[in-house]
Design a protein around this motif. Structure first.
Motif, PDB file in Angstrom:
ATOM      1  N   ASP A 244     -20.976  17.833 -51.222  1.00 23.31           N
ATOM      2  CA  ASP A 244     -20.618  18.857 -50.251  1.00 23.31           C
ATOM      3  C   ASP A 244     -19.550  19.827 -50.744  1.00 23.31           C
ATOM      4  N   LEU A 245     -19.079  19.637 -51.978  1.00 20.29           N
ATOM      5  CA  LEU A 245     -18.059  20.548 -52.480  1.00 20.29           C
ATOM      6  C   LEU A 245     -18.632  21.549 -53.467  1.00 20.29           C
ATOM      7  N   ARG A 246     -19.939  21.586 -53.535  1.00 21.54           N
ATOM      8  CA  ARG A 246     -20.580  22.512 -54.457  1.00 21.54           C
ATOM      9  C   ARG A 246     -20.472  23.940 -53.918  1.00 21.54           C
ATOM     10  N   VAL A 247     -20.332  24.889 -54.828  1.00 24.22           N
ATOM     11  CA  VAL A 247     -20.278  26.296 -54.413  1.00 24.22           C
ATOM     12  C   VAL A 247     -21.575  26.678 -53.691  1.00 24.22           C
ATOM     13  N   THR A 248     -22.696  26.193 -54.214  1.00 21.01           N
ATOM     14  CA  THR A 248     -23.995  26.517 -53.569  1.00 21.01           C
ATOM     15  C   THR A 248     -24.043  26.052 -52.125  1.00 21.01           C
ATOM     16  N   GLN A 249     -23.389  24.936 -51.868  1.00 22.04           N
ATOM     17  CA  GLN A 249     -23.371  24.416 -50.502  1.00 22.04           C
ATOM     18  C   GLN A 249     -22.697  25.428 -49.558  1.00 22.04           C
ATOM     19  N   TYR A 250     -21.598  25.994 -50.036  1.00 22.00           N
ATOM     20  CA  TYR A 250     -20.880  26.976 -49.205  1.00 22.00           C
ATOM     21  C   TYR A 250     -21.699  28.249 -49.043  1.00 22.00           C
ATOM     22  N   ARG A 251     -22.410  28.621 -50.094  1.00 21.12           N
ATOM     23  CA  ARG A 251     -23.286  29.779 -50.008  1.00 21.12           C
ATOM     24  C   ARG A 251     -24.383  29.518 -48.968  1.00 21.12           C
ATOM     25  N   ASN A 252     -24.979  28.323 -49.051  1.00 21.89           N
ATOM     26  CA  ASN A 252     -26.041  27.976 -48.098  1.00 21.89           C
ATOM     27  C   ASN A 252     -25.532  27.930 -46.669  1.00 21.89           C
ATOM     28  N   GLU A 253     -24.281  27.549 -46.520  1.00 21.14           N
ATOM     29  CA  GLU A 253     -23.736  27.445 -45.166  1.00 21.14           C
ATOM     30  C   GLU A 253     -23.286  28.788 -44.600  1.00 21.14           C
ATOM     31  N   GLY A 254     -23.435  29.835 -45.404  1.00 19.22           N
ATOM     32  CA  GLY A 254     -23.170  31.172 -44.875  1.00 19.22           C
ATOM     33  C   GLY A 254     -21.771  31.690 -45.086  1.00 19.22           C
TER      34      GLY A 254
END
Ligand code: GLU
Length: 475
Positions: A244-254
């Motif tokens: 959950d600390l991946r940059v992509t995760q934050y991108r996906n979460e908007g």
């Protein structure tokens, strides 16, 4: 001196927040000084490195707008260079071949541990040039100085001293011929003229070893700045393994890259008590002196607050590009409906992520499948009669509008409300639920305007049918 920094991830997984922050600091320092920022992929650990991870890291850096001036350099493409230096070091006697068997090293480690010593290589092959029978199998070790100490001045942690006796002779090339991490880093930092090494504090113990090798090959020693850890909310170290600390995760979460960068820059760096910095301001103000020694803790509430700030302060035409990406992944058909930039303006102060905005705006484009259960029960069942009156009243007024504008709609709402006992308090909610499916939306006039006249009328009709089916209507 021309400042040159680097970001040198190992492609063993996705880019996580700690790595992104290190990249940001290195990038900012280079940009602040008009220097160069180099991207280097440290992929010599063949078992754990993946091209797909390198590609994903590069994509994330691009998404964050952290551009590099040189690279990506891949260490696996520089093996000849590393081997050439090892050959020179063997000749210069700053490195040596070690033939010690695994059996011997295991026994050594066991004995050292038994007498309470930290396991270390005892230098058995250091000065012994006699080749054993199986002389093809050997590692190359660096001849670490046996006396004195390594002192360096870390830009964040100050003076650091390691006694050379604590540092054993590091393997710089494995028996399979592959050079090791600490060695490649040194050669690369030297060849790439890196002036400032900004990296995670978890590398601080590697630094004295790297400095000794740099000295042995006659290279200039860069300035080091070891950035403090990021702790998660439970006070534990952030770890790559926690997906959950991946940059992509934050991108996906908007989250917007601007918000994530602003969040990351403050996670360990400060400039007075200022919180908001755009990329240009960060570049102007960033100094290594502003970096903190102590670990920083994740705070998602603050990240959301920053995200909302940027959603509302950057140009809607820009935010829309990120929103459209979310809309595509939410599979929202945007063919019929408002321009996405209008959604940004409309929902900017109601949504703190673009994912939330995308899922909230669906009713502007598509028919919704059902009403929010609680809202429907209250207004279309318990208060069915008055809701029906409200909907019938507003329908007549809305249908009569020739020029569909928020002002005309506002007038219609006002007129229809005046005909009801409770006024706008009676009318507002049933209309909102009828046209959006839920009890939350921006102001009614703009909501109706954005949904469009025909859609509003047909949704009001549907709501009336729904109310009648509940058994409370007469028509
Ligand atoms: N490749 C290392 C890592 O991903 C960084 C090494 C360095 O910055 O010197 O942790």
């Amino acid at each position: 001196m021309k400042i040159r920094t680097r970001f040198s991830p190992s492609p063993t997984g996705d880019l996580h927040l700690g790595g992104a922050r290190t990249a940001l600091y290195s990038w900012l320092f280079a940009r602040h000084h008009n220097g160069k920022f180099v991207l280097r992929i440290e992929d010599t650990d063949l078992k754990r490195s993946h091209q797909s991870s390198s590609d994903a890291i590069i994509e994330d850096l691009r998404w964050l707008n952290l551009d590099w001036d040189e690279g990506p350099h891949y260490q696996t493409r520089r093996l000849n260079r590393y081997n050439a230096i090892i050959k020179q070091m063997l000749k210069a006697n700053t490195a040596y071949k070690c033939y010690c068997s695994k059996k011997r090293l295991d026994a050594l480690r066991k004995n050292q541990m038994a007498i309470g010593q930290k396991p270390h290589y005892d230098g058995y092959c250091r000065d012994d040039n006699t080749k054993p029978i199986d002389y093809n199998t050997y590692v190359v070790r660096f001849k670490n100085p046996e006396e004195g100490s390594v002192i360096f001045y870390d830009k964040i942690h100050g003076r650091i001293e390691f006694n050379n006796q604590e540092l054993d002779d590091l393997i710089i090339r494995r028996s399979d011929g592959s050079p090791t991490y600490n060695f490649c880093v040194v050669i690369d930092d030297w060849d790439m003229d890196i002036t400032h090494v900004i990296r995670g504090v978890d590398h601080i113990n590697n630094t004295p070893r790297q400095i000794n090798i740099l000295k042995a090959i006659g290279a200039t020693i860069p300035v080091y700045a070891h950035v403090s850890m990021i702790l998660d909310i439970d006070g534990k170290k952030l770890s790559k393994r926690k997906g959950d600390l991946r940059v992509t995760q934050y991108r996906n979460e908007g989250y917007l890259p601007e918000a994530l960068l602003n969040y990351l820059v403050r996670l360990g760096w400060s400039h007075g008590d200022r919180e908001i910095f755009n990329l240009n301001e960060m570049q102007q103000l960033f100094t290594l002196e502003g970096l903190s020694k102590s670990p920083s803790t994740m705070n998602v509430t603050k990240l959301k607050w920053l995200n909302q700030h940027y959603i509302n302060h950057l140009a809607p035409e820009y935010i829309k590009t990120h929103l459209q990406w979310q809309m595509r992944s939410e599979k929202i058909n945007t063919e019929n409906g408002p321009k996405p930039e209008d959604i940004v303006k409309l929902l900017g102060n109601r949504c703190n992520t673009l994912k939330a905005m995308a899922s909230t705006c669906r009713y502007f484009y598509e028919e919704f499948q059902g009403y929010d259960a609680g809202a429907a029960k209250k207004y279309f069942y318990n208060q069915a009669e008055s809701s029906k009156k409200s909907l019938e009243g507003i329908r007549l007024k809305l249908a009569a509008i020739i020029n569909w504008t928020p002002t005309e709609i506002g007038n219609a709402i006002h007129a229809a409300s005046n005909e009801l006992v409770g006024g706008i308090r009676t009318l507002g909610m049933p209309v909102r639920i009828a046209v959006t499916g839920s009890s939350e939306s921006p102001s009614l006039d703009v909501t109706l305007y954005t949904i469009g006249q025909q859609r509003c009328l047909s949704r009001i009709d549907k709501a009336l049918i729904y109310i009648n089916r509940q058994g409370h209507g007469s028509s």
